[in-house]
Write an enzyme that holds these catalytic residues in place. Structure first.
Site, PDB file in Angstrom:
ATOM      1  N   ASP A  14      32.940  35.241  33.807  1.00  0.00           N
ATOM      2  CA  ASP A  14      31.995  36.029  34.578  1.00  0.00           C
ATOM      3  C   ASP A  14      32.807  37.056  35.378  1.00  0.00           C
ATOM      4  O   ASP A  14      34.031  36.919  35.516  1.00  0.00           O
ATOM      5  CB  ASP A  14      31.209  35.085  35.491  1.00  0.00           C
ATOM      6  CG  ASP A  14      30.312  35.821  36.459  1.00  0.00           C
ATOM      7  OD1 ASP A  14      29.538  36.676  36.018  1.00  0.00           O
ATOM      8  OD2 ASP A  14      30.412  35.541  37.668  1.00  0.00           O
ATOM      9  N   ASP A  16      31.533  39.242  38.730  1.00  0.00           N
ATOM     10  CA  ASP A  16      31.323  39.192  40.182  1.00  0.00           C
ATOM     11  C   ASP A  16      31.441  37.758  40.688  1.00  0.00           C
ATOM     12  O   ASP A  16      30.740  36.862  40.226  1.00  0.00           O
ATOM     13  CB  ASP A  16      29.926  39.726  40.544  1.00  0.00           C
ATOM     14  CG  ASP A  16      29.722  41.162  40.111  1.00  0.00           C
ATOM     15  OD1 ASP A  16      29.874  42.060  40.942  1.00  0.00           O
ATOM     16  OD2 ASP A  16      29.409  41.381  38.925  1.00  0.00           O
ATOM     17  N   ASP A 178      30.679  31.256  38.371  1.00  0.00           N
ATOM     18  CA  ASP A 178      30.540  30.770  39.746  1.00  0.00           C
ATOM     19  C   ASP A 178      29.107  30.402  40.118  1.00  0.00           C
ATOM     20  O   ASP A 178      28.840  30.126  41.287  1.00  0.00           O
ATOM     21  CB  ASP A 178      31.072  31.823  40.734  1.00  0.00           C
ATOM     22  CG  ASP A 178      30.150  33.035  40.841  1.00  0.00           C
ATOM     23  OD1 ASP A 178      29.682  33.519  39.790  1.00  0.00           O
ATOM     24  OD2 ASP A 178      29.889  33.494  41.958  1.00  0.00           O
TER      25      ASP A 178
END
Length: 227
Positions: A14, A16, A178
Site C-alpha cells: 500500500d 499512504d 495499514d
C-alpha cells in the site's frame, strides 16, 4: 510468530500510511480547499480518519464533516473535488516523508530476488509522481492505482491484476498495508497479508490476519530461505 509464505515470490505495498507518511500534505490540501470554500478547517486527526477510499470520498467526507452536511448540488461537489485535486497536485511532497527503513528494505527485498510493486487506492496522477519524487519508484516493478471506483480496495481486482502481471499465484504475493481495507482486499484475492502498526488504519482487528510489523525492516528477518 509471524512467518512469511515459503513460496513467496513478490511483495506488494500500500502507499499512504505504509510506504510514505502523506498525511501532512493531504491535510494541508484539504484545509486549503475548505478555506477557499469558506468552510471550517479540520484537525489533521480528522482528515487522517478519512483517508483510504480515494480522492472523491476524501473530499466529500471532509465537506460533510466541516459543513455538517454534504452540498446538495452535484456541481458544488464536483467543483470541490476539482479544487482539491489541483491543490494537492501542487504540494504532493512538501512535508510528506518516506517512513524509516523503507528505501533500504525495498532494495534488500529486490536484492533477494523478490518482485516488488505498489497497489494503492490513490489516483495515478498523485501516486506515480509521489513515488518518483520520494525516490521509491526505482525499486518497484510497477504501481497499480484505483483510477476507477470499481477497482478500489477492499475489492481484490488490483491485487489479482498484479499477480497476473507477475505471472504468479496470489498465494505467492505478500501484501503489506495499514488498514482493514488492505486486509480485506488481500483476503479476497487469496494473498497473504501483514499490517504495519505505524500507519493510518484504525479499523484493523486486534490481531491482523497474518500478523503485524512495527517497522518495515522486520520483513527482512522473516524472509524464507530461498534456494
Amino acid at each position: 510468530m509471524l512467518k512469511l509464505p515459503d513460496r513467496l515470490r513478490a511483495v506488494a505495498f500500500d502507499l499512504d500510511g505504509t510506504l510514505i507518511d502523506t498525511m501532512p500534505d493531504l491535510a494541508a490540501a484539504v484545509n486549503l480547499m475548505l478555506r477557499m470554500l469558506g468552510a471550517r478547517e479540520l484537525p489533521e486527526t480528522s482528515v487522517r480518519a478519512l483517508v483510504g477510499r480515494g480522492v472523491d470520498q476524501l473530499v466529500l467526507q471532509a465537506l460533510t464533516e466541516s459543513l455538517g452536511t454534504l452540498p446538495s448540488h452535484p456541481a458544488q461537489r464536483s467543483a470541490a473535488i476539482a479544487l482539491f485535486r489541483r491543490l494537492y497536485a501542487q504540494g504532493l511532497y512538501r512535508r510528506s516523508s518516506v517512513y524509516p527503513g523503507i528505501a533500504q528494505t525495498l532494495r534488500a527485498l529486490a536484492g533477494a530476488g523478490l518482485s516488488l510493486c505498489c497497489i494503492t487506492n490513490k489516483d495515478s496522477m498523485f501516486a506515480v509522481p509521489l513515488l518518483e519524487t520520494a525516490g521509491l519508484s526505482e525499486s518497484l516493478a510497477f504501481t497499480l492505482c484505483a483510477d476507477r471506483a470499481e477497482l478500489r480496495k477492499p475489492r481484490p481486482q488490483l491485487l489479482l491484476a498484479a499477480c497476473s502481471r507477475l505471472a504468479i499465484a496470489p498465494a505467492e504475493m505478500l501484501y503489506v498495508g495499514d488498514s482493514g481495507l488492505d486486509m480485506q482486499a488481500a483476503q479476497a484475492a487469496g494473498c497473504p497479508f501483514v499490517a504495519v502498526t505505524y500507519g493510518y488504519g484504525t479499523d484493523l482487528p486486534g490481531k491482523a490476519a497474518g500478523g503485524t510489523l512495527d517497522g518495515i525492516a522486520e520483513l527482512l528477518t522473516l524472509l524464507p530461505q530461498r534456494a
